[in-house]
Design an enzyme around this catalytic site. Sequence first.
Site, PDB file in Angstrom:
ATOM      1  N   LYS A 112      -4.669  -6.583   3.246  1.00 22.28           N
ATOM      2  CA  LYS A 112      -4.577  -5.452   2.309  1.00 22.28           C
ATOM      3  C   LYS A 112      -5.953  -5.091   1.759  1.00 22.28           C
ATOM      4  O   LYS A 112      -6.288  -3.917   1.603  1.00 22.28           O
ATOM      5  CB  LYS A 112      -3.628  -5.804   1.158  1.00 22.28           C
ATOM      6  N   GLU A 160     -10.199   2.305   3.749  1.00 22.02           N
ATOM      7  CA  GLU A 160      -9.903   3.506   2.954  1.00 22.02           C
ATOM      8  C   GLU A 160     -11.167   4.049   2.291  1.00 22.02           C
ATOM      9  O   GLU A 160     -11.412   5.262   2.288  1.00 22.02           O
ATOM     10  CB  GLU A 160      -8.860   3.138   1.905  1.00 22.02           C
ATOM     11  N   HIS A 171      -7.687  -3.175   4.400  1.00 17.62           N
ATOM     12  CA  HIS A 171      -7.101  -1.828   4.398  1.00 17.62           C
ATOM     13  C   HIS A 171      -7.812  -0.966   3.376  1.00 17.62           C
ATOM     14  O   HIS A 171      -8.209   0.170   3.652  1.00 17.62           O
ATOM     15  CB  HIS A 171      -5.605  -1.913   4.088  1.00 17.62           C
ATOM     16  N   ASN A 172      -7.991  -1.488   2.173  1.00 17.12           N
ATOM     17  CA  ASN A 172      -8.643  -0.713   1.121  1.00 17.12           C
ATOM     18  C   ASN A 172     -10.107  -0.455   1.437  1.00 17.12           C
ATOM     19  O   ASN A 172     -10.642   0.613   1.120  1.00 17.12           O
ATOM     20  CB  ASN A 172      -8.511  -1.435  -0.221  1.00 17.12           C
ATOM     21  N   SER A 180       0.824  -1.205   0.000  1.00 20.10           N
ATOM     22  CA  SER A 180       0.000   0.000   0.000  1.00 20.10           C
ATOM     23  C   SER A 180       0.858   1.255   0.000  1.00 20.10           C
ATOM     24  O   SER A 180       1.913   1.300   0.614  1.00 20.10           O
ATOM     25  CB  SER A 180      -0.913   0.026   1.227  1.00 20.10           C
TER      26      SER A 180
END
Length: 483
Positions: A188, A195, A191-192, A132
């Site tokens: 990940k 976001e 995480h997105n 990232s």
Amino acid sequence: MTSTPSANVGVVGLAVMGANLARNLASREGNRVAVYNRSPERTRTLVSAHPEAGFVATESVADFAAALTRPRTAIIMVQAGKATDAVISELADAFEPGDIIIDGGNAQYTDTIRRELELRQRGLHFVGAGISGGEEGALNGPSIMPGGSAESYETVGPIFRSIAARAEEDGEPCVTHVGTDGAGHFVKMVHNGIEYADMQLIAEAFDLLRRGAGFEPAEIAEIFAEWNTGELESYLIEITAEVLRQVDARTGRPFVDVVLDQAGQKGTGTWTVQAALSLGTPISGIAEAVFARGLSSHPEQRLAGAHLEGPGSPIALEDRDAFVEDVRQALYASKIIAYSQGFDVIRTAASQYGWHIDSGAVAKIWRAGCIIRARFLGRIAEAYQADPSLVSLVTAPFFSEAAGRAQQAWRRVVSTAALSGVPAPGFSSSLAYYDALRAPRLPASLIQAQRDFFGAHTYRRIDGPGVFHTEWSGDRSETQTGE
């Protein structure tokens, strides 16, 4: 070209992300980098533009494999899906048992689980590594989330630590061995998803300040810049202020006003919601962010709905400064919920797949390099260090107290948004989730009764063990159907 092994790591796929990652690797002491791209011209361009990197240029998979020292370690930076499978297959045929193939793209974690098993059966290591930070992070230091075997991490760990971003607080590299097979790509993906939620909440705050309080973009930029000096300090708040300061060179209007209001997405937010649904874990804040982007991208529906009746007039604010503070608190509280839900789905998946993910370590590697880097990630790490079995982040003392302090402002903002006709799905759903957590009893009891009525789906009682069914179409007697 060379047939003498001299590179300790290689990069396959030299578009911007791959090229920047290769340059980052080459700039770190101890690394020599072999590079390969299906189109040799791209390899030659990179090598020519950066002679200081000392790249080992290769123009075939065989040359690439020959250039790498054992265990061969290759990072793939190509488009997710079939292209990734094709490159993996080519490398696997050229590599030998014990060698390591790393997928650094945004792969679906279930694909990573499948690929890891297939390569393990051939004696190869496969590492799904979430990376990232975008193009800048790839070049200057990303946050890295690798999965895979502990044995493979002995080799790839030092390589990743050499290029990872470092946390400002303690200088620790933002990388950790997340877990086996698909764990890295799952983290990940989440995480997105976080976001998505973070960006939606910031956009709602902007909309409320503009439409609800009448501030202009340049004024809101200064509000966000001020917020970035406190508990909301984060990369996304920082860049929001920069965007809102921008004036369009063509028209002289605020830049944000000339950008089409249809938000794109590449799929990781949707994957996060789909995974949460399959795991039975609510992530309503992230889901609303994904749905908001979807609605924004259907202008024909919004055009058809433009005539729908709304409130007669916007709410008149008696104190704009007080409203700004309320929005700040609502944003912070909703952000807590988004992260709490994100870590919930990570915890559930870890239990499902046997990943043994350290949530505190994940929070620490998100402190720098990645898009959601923020001040309060240190607090999240502390919460999980204090209680590794924490069932919900928002219930940790620091965050429960913060949400408690903000909840009255949060309620005022959600009420004002509803009465003013300003959509705030992120704020609203986050508050509803908070209230559901704190509710002594939920109406799910009625839903269970309804399910039993129309489908004999049974129910449990509060006054003792057992599974029961009521004969709704008969004498309405109750029978026990199980323990």
